[in-house]
Design an enzyme around this catalytic site. Structure first.
Site, mmCIF file in Angstrom:
data_model
loop_
_atom_site.group_PDB
_atom_site.id
_atom_site.type_symbol
_atom_site.label_atom_id
_atom_site.label_comp_id
_atom_site.label_asym_id
_atom_site.label_seq_id
_atom_site.Cartn_x
_atom_site.Cartn_y
_atom_site.Cartn_z
ATOM 1 N N MET A 25 0.840 -1.195 0.000
ATOM 2 C CA MET A 25 0.000 0.000 0.000
ATOM 3 C C MET A 25 0.876 1.245 0.000
ATOM 4 O O MET A 25 1.645 1.484 0.941
ATOM 5 C CB MET A 25 -0.945 0.001 1.211
ATOM 6 N N GLN A 78 7.818 -4.259 -4.793
ATOM 7 C CA GLN A 78 6.990 -4.065 -5.992
ATOM 8 C C GLN A 78 7.512 -2.899 -6.829
ATOM 9 O O GLN A 78 7.784 -1.830 -6.288
ATOM 10 C CB GLN A 78 5.542 -3.787 -5.595
ATOM 11 N N CYS A 108 -2.326 -0.524 -10.500
ATOM 12 C CA CYS A 108 -2.559 0.810 -9.933
ATOM 13 C C CYS A 108 -3.477 1.629 -10.838
ATOM 14 O O CYS A 108 -3.192 1.840 -12.013
ATOM 15 C CB CYS A 108 -1.247 1.550 -9.713
ATOM 16 N N LYS A 147 0.895 -8.324 -9.626
ATOM 17 C CA LYS A 147 -0.342 -7.951 -8.943
ATOM 18 C C LYS A 147 -1.197 -7.155 -9.918
ATOM 19 O O LYS A 147 -0.724 -6.197 -10.517
ATOM 20 C CB LYS A 147 -0.045 -7.134 -7.697
ATOM 21 N N GLY A 209 -8.608 -8.385 -1.735
ATOM 22 C CA GLY A 209 -9.814 -7.565 -1.821
ATOM 23 C C GLY A 209 -10.859 -7.961 -0.810
ATOM 24 O O GLY A 209 -11.408 -9.062 -0.855
ATOM 25 N N ASP A 210 -11.088 -7.056 0.145
ATOM 26 C CA ASP A 210 -12.175 -7.194 1.123
ATOM 27 C C ASP A 210 -12.010 -8.378 2.075
ATOM 28 O O ASP A 210 -13.006 -8.890 2.605
ATOM 29 C CB ASP A 210 -13.541 -7.275 0.416
ATOM 30 N N GLY A 232 -5.159 -5.866 3.138
ATOM 31 C CA GLY A 232 -4.661 -4.502 3.044
ATOM 32 C C GLY A 232 -5.282 -3.595 4.079
ATOM 33 O O GLY A 232 -4.810 -3.490 5.215
ATOM 34 N N ARG A 233 -6.398 -2.969 3.708
ATOM 35 C CA ARG A 233 -6.970 -1.919 4.565
ATOM 36 C C ARG A 233 -7.302 -2.399 5.967
ATOM 37 O O ARG A 233 -7.186 -1.634 6.923
ATOM 38 C CB ARG A 233 -8.203 -1.318 3.871
#
Ligand SMILES: Cc1cc2nc3c(=O)[nH]c(=O)nc-3n(C[C@H](O)[C@H](O)[C@H](O)COP(=O)(O)O)c2cc1C
Length: 352
Positions: A25, A78, A108, A147, A209-210, A232-233
């Site tokens: 991130m 990355q 991205c 990715k 994702g999620d 991630g988040r």
């Protein structure tokens, strides 16, 4: 058969101890974040995206992204860019810096990156994307991973056509964040696409994702056949989400634990970025650590007004007096920062 989240797997020759990968991130994945992620159960961590042009030009700040600590490995660095030869040169620098894996960003969605022909744009340019992967895999001996997003436009299935071609060109693993670039972070990640990608390639696929909890991680692994999940988040200011996913440990830390981890993170970030840069960089982390109902909202607002990080630390400890003891324990358990940094093969002062 459901994979045990605590079991190891491989990307090429690199052994990864758990099925949890900490997401790259930008503006978040500093070394302190990655080392913390490893401590809390991530089997693989990844740097934020690093500009291959910045590496080529010896940009001091970009080279700083190649500082690797031994206790964060296995680690992927990355890179992003659009020119195969420049990407190959950047990959060589990444390998020389001690990274275990070179990851390439084909996801991205940010205009600053896509307008240069890099990031998600390459999902629409399969020929160039494959040339990049071929050039990079010829340049280095560590595994190459990719990715990517599902495609540029909503509903796109570009990743399913591109994935097998990237593997043929030399990719040892693919991570899919199945949202379109246009979607940015809206809507939901459609992991039915991840399942389709798994069917089409013979290399490990990582689902991004999620993924926010153990229940969700297990469901994504079971329904997609992916080798691992990426988080991630959910891990921003919240490493406890990682240990909940991997070990089923309770996700809710005490206030003392929160403050101790935040202070440790602040100190490590200062060592990495210097006090001036760290002061601005850290502001968003206060909300992430202290939010989630852990501290009153006003407390965070008070912290961002304080002039120095020393004052922030004082306020934090005053709000959770037992944090000092937790911090001391954490610091004695950690290897000393100065000892763990690998030598950078290139002077970050541009040859000076
Ligand atoms: C602030 C932020 C920065 C990100 N930067 C990168 C990046 O540098 N490279 C990349 O491949 N993905 C990047 N991503 C995407 C994440 O790696 C991940 O795929 C995405 O957030 C979905 O996972 P999540 O729902 O677990 O957050 C970024 C995401 C966020 C929220």
């Amino acid at each position: 058969m459901q994979a045990d989240l605590r079991s190891s797997w491989r990307i090429g020759s690199v052994e990864i101890p758990t099925r949890l990968v900490l997401a790259p991130m930008a503006g978040v994945s500093v070394q302190a974040f990655r080392r913390q992620g490893r401590r809390y159960g991530a089997g693989l961590v990844c740097s934020e995206m690093v500009s291959c042009a910045g590496l080529q030009h010896g940009n001091e700040r970009t080279l700083g992204y190649l500082r690797i600590a031994c206790d964060e490995r296995p680690l992927a660095v990355q890179i992003f860019g659009s020119e195969p030869s420049v990407m190959a040169e950047a990959a060589r620098m990444v390998e020389d810096a001690g990274a275990d894996i070179v990851d390439i960003n084909f996801g991205c969605p940010v205009r600053k990156v896509t307008k240069t022909g890099a990031g998600a744009t390459l999902l629409d340019e399969p020929g160039r994307a494959c040339s990049i992967v071929r050039a990079v895999s010829q340049a280095v001996s560590v595994p190459i991973t990719i990715k990517m997003r599902r495609g540029l436009e909503d509903g796109s299935r570009a990743c399913l056509e591109l994935g097998p071609r990237l593997v043929e060109a030399g990719a040892s693993s693919l991570t899919l964040h199945p949202r379109s670039a246009r979607q940015m972070y809206t809507g939901e990640a459609d992991h039915s696409l991840t399942a389709e990608l798994v069917e089409r390639v013979a290399v490990p696929v990582v689902a991004s994702g999620d993924v926010t909890s153990r229940t969700r991680a297990r469901a994504v692994l079971a329904t997609t056949g992916a080798e691992a999940v990426m988080v991630g988040r959910a891990a921003q200011g919240n490493p406890w989400a990682l240990s909940e996913i991997v070990d089923e440990r309770p996700a809710e830390p005490t206030r003392e634990e929160v403050v101790a981890e935040l202070i440790l993170f602040m100190r490590e970030t200062v060592r990495e970025l210097g006090e001036v840069r760290a002061t601005g960089f850290l502001k968003k982390f206060y909300g992430w650590y202290l939010g989630r109902g852990r501290f009153p909202r006003l407390f965070k607002q008070e912290l961002v007004q304080l002039a120095t990080l020393g004052e922030v630390e004082e306020r934090l400890v005053a709000a959770a007096p037992g944090a000092d003891d937790v911090l001391e324990r954490l610091e004695t358990e950690l290897p000393d920062g100065e000892d763990v940094l690998l030598d950078l093969p290139i002077s970050i002062y541009g040859g000076g």
